[in-house]
Design an enzyme around this catalytic site. Structure first.
Site, PDB file in Angstrom:
ATOM      1  N   HIS A 241      54.524 -77.007   0.558  1.00 48.36           N
ATOM      2  CA  HIS A 241      54.554 -77.307  -1.203  1.00 48.36           C
ATOM      3  C   HIS A 241      53.113 -77.942  -1.727  1.00 48.36           C
ATOM      4  CE1 HIS A 241      58.674 -78.940   0.826  1.00 48.36           C
ATOM      5  NE2 HIS A 241      58.851 -78.032  -0.103  1.00 48.36           N
ATOM      6  N   ASP A 391      63.617 -70.299  -4.356  1.00 47.90           N
ATOM      7  CA  ASP A 391      62.533 -71.118  -3.978  1.00 47.90           C
ATOM      8  C   ASP A 391      62.622 -71.567  -2.302  1.00 47.90           C
ATOM      9  OD1 ASP A 391      61.202 -73.935  -3.259  1.00 47.90           O
ATOM     10  OD2 ASP A 391      63.014 -75.391  -4.385  1.00 47.90           O
TER      11      ASP A 391
END
Length: 498
Positions: A241, A391
């Site tokens: 991330h 995502d």
């Protein structure tokens, strides 16, 4: 199949490569990686005669010896790490405690032997890993912020490395990006691993400009550049991330907007919501999930009462960045327009919490057959779906691009489960290195999460089937085959031991 000849300079020597236009992208990349004598985690960079970056794909334009490309292999920022000193210190303290107990009572209690065994086992696992970020595992002041981030009262100083990225970004921002790169930027075929951080910032600027946001929404170029760089600074150096993930999600969102011709259906404000939400959706992510935050009772879990603590934090960080005029890309909008964008971004970013996945997918599944672009509620659920697809879209990309991302994700998962074991927290099952394999981690996720989501979106936009649905189905076949072979090999090994 027509064969093309590519001439390129690498390590001071002129080389040539031959391949067909239908050659798999992974094979083309492997060819140039071998020519550059690059390691698996190196970034390949190809420049044309004007010094502009070009994509390394089967569509690379053939050339002659007098118009050769220049190929470079750039080392990534992933380093081999040693055993953290805090773990060595813990081991030494346990040895001292063991000697003291033996002196006092003559024997070692079972609980102390178990602690030693756990520490030694954990240390062996750390020493066997390569290219793994351990931010947040052992708590220095900065690492504590990563595991349990708190919204800063003032902006952190910019490290030298990031300032260098800033200078390069501003220097390159006035240069022209080739049309070939722009076209690839609009598709899931785009290879993020070819680009350095400053270059990704330039490409993000291209996306905002290409969607006419600067002209339509009165965004000043220097303010946009300040905003993009500040976003970059607020992504952490964790395995998955991180800023590169942020770029990939934003690039996929940008591609989906073009592929679905969403500019004809959505007002510019909603398009800005979608692109900016993608950019900010994981700001200051610590590399530890919501489950960890809640079980560890971190500051974020307490602050947001266990309700999507990470996603709420990402929103807070985004509007903290936008609170300063010099990087507020919304400052020239009306109060009503600002409120519309803020509400939209919060809705979209909160939708990326997988705990909300089934509810959002069900709502879209009901809406999709009667979808009306003039209906605000319909647009809102589509915006959430588009960000969710962006995502988790890595498996829609070519395998050579997607597979390294899976390695990064597993690194982050294993980091968390190891920390959970060390801190005595419940271990997240699909993150446990002792329970999870590479293929098993993907087959269920693709089958039960990706395919249902991607299928519903392609029902509304059939044009996306070849771009995102077919590659994901292909990825499921790939990992299913890998899982089957792994299982057969394991069974064979067990038979041989009998």
């Amino acid at each position: 199949m027509e064969t093309k000849i590519i001439h390129f300079m690498v390590h001071g020597r002129l080389e040539r490569a031959e391949f067909g236009s239908e050659c798999p992208a992974a094979d083309v990349k492997d060819l140039f990686q071998a020519a550059a004598e690059a390691e698996p985690h190196h970034i390949l960079k190809m420049y044309d005669t004007n010094g502009s970056l070009v994509n390394i794909t089967p569509q690379l334009e053939a050339n002659g010896e007098d118009s050769y490309y220049r190929l470079e292999a750039v080392a990534s920022d992933l380093k081999r790490v040693g055993t953290p000193p805090e773990l060595d210190d813990m081991e030494h303290r346990l040895h001292r405690l063991e000697r003291k107990v033996i002196e006092d009572v003559g024997s070692v209690p079972e609980v102390l032997r178990e602690m030693k065994t756990h520490v030694e086992s954990f240390k062996e696992k750390l020493e066997s890993l390569e290219h793994l970020s351990w931010m947040g595992l052992f708590k220095t002041d900065r690492d504590q912020r990563l595991a349990d981030p708190k919204p800063p009262t003032q902006q952190p100083s910019v490290p030298d490395g990031r300032e260098q990225v800033h200078r390069r970004f501003l220097h390159m921002s006035s240069l022209q990006v080739t049309e070939e790169v722009k076209e690839h930027l609009k598709t899931p075929l785009f290879d993020n691993w070819q680009w350095e951080e400053a270059e990704m910032l330039v490409l993000l600027q291209v996306m905002f400009a290409d969607l006419d946001f600067l002209a339509l929404l009165h965004i000043e170029l220097d303010v946009l550049q300040n905003f993009l760089f500040e976003v970059y600074c607020h992504y952490n150096n964790v395995p998955f991330h991180n800023f590169r993930h942020c770029f990939c999600v934003t690039q996929m969102m940008y591609g989906l907007i073009w592929l679905t011709d969403l500019r004809s259906h959505f007002p510019p404000l909603d398009l800005l919501v979608m692109l900016t939400s993608a950019l900010c959706h994981d700001l200051d992510h610590p590399g530890y999930s919501n489950v960890f935050q809640i079980n560890a009772q971190t500051h974020l879990a307490r602050r947001y009462n266990n309700v999507s603590p990470l996603e709420n934090h990402h929103c807070t960080m985004a509007f903290g960045i936008l609170s300063e005029p010099e990087r507020n890309i919304l400052k020239n909008l009306s109060g009503e327009q600002y409120r519309h964008i803020r509400a939209g971004m919060i809705r979209c970013i909160l939708a990326t919490d997988m705990a909300r996945h089934n509810d959002i997918l069900l709502r879209f599944r009901v809406t999709q057959p009667i979808f009306d672009f003039t209906n605000e509620e319909h647009r809102e659920v589509l915006m959430k779906i588009m960000l969710k697809v962006s995502d988790i879209s890595n498996e829609a990309r070519p395998m050579a691009v997607a597979e390294p991302w899976l390695d990064c994700l597993l690194q982050e998962f294993f980091n968390q489960s190891d920390t959970e074991k060390l801190q005595g927290l419940p271990v997240t099952p699909f993150m446990d290195r002792d329970q999870v394999s590479k293929p098993s981690s993907q087959t269920n996720f693709i089958q039960f999460v990706l395919l249902p989501l991607f299928t519903e979106l392609t029902k509304l936009f059939p044009c996306l089937e070849q771009h995102i649905l077919v590659p994901v189905q292909r990825a499921l076949d790939f990992y299913s085959d890998m899982e089957r072979v792994t299982k057969q090999e394991k069974e064979q090994e067990e038979l041989e031991l009998l």
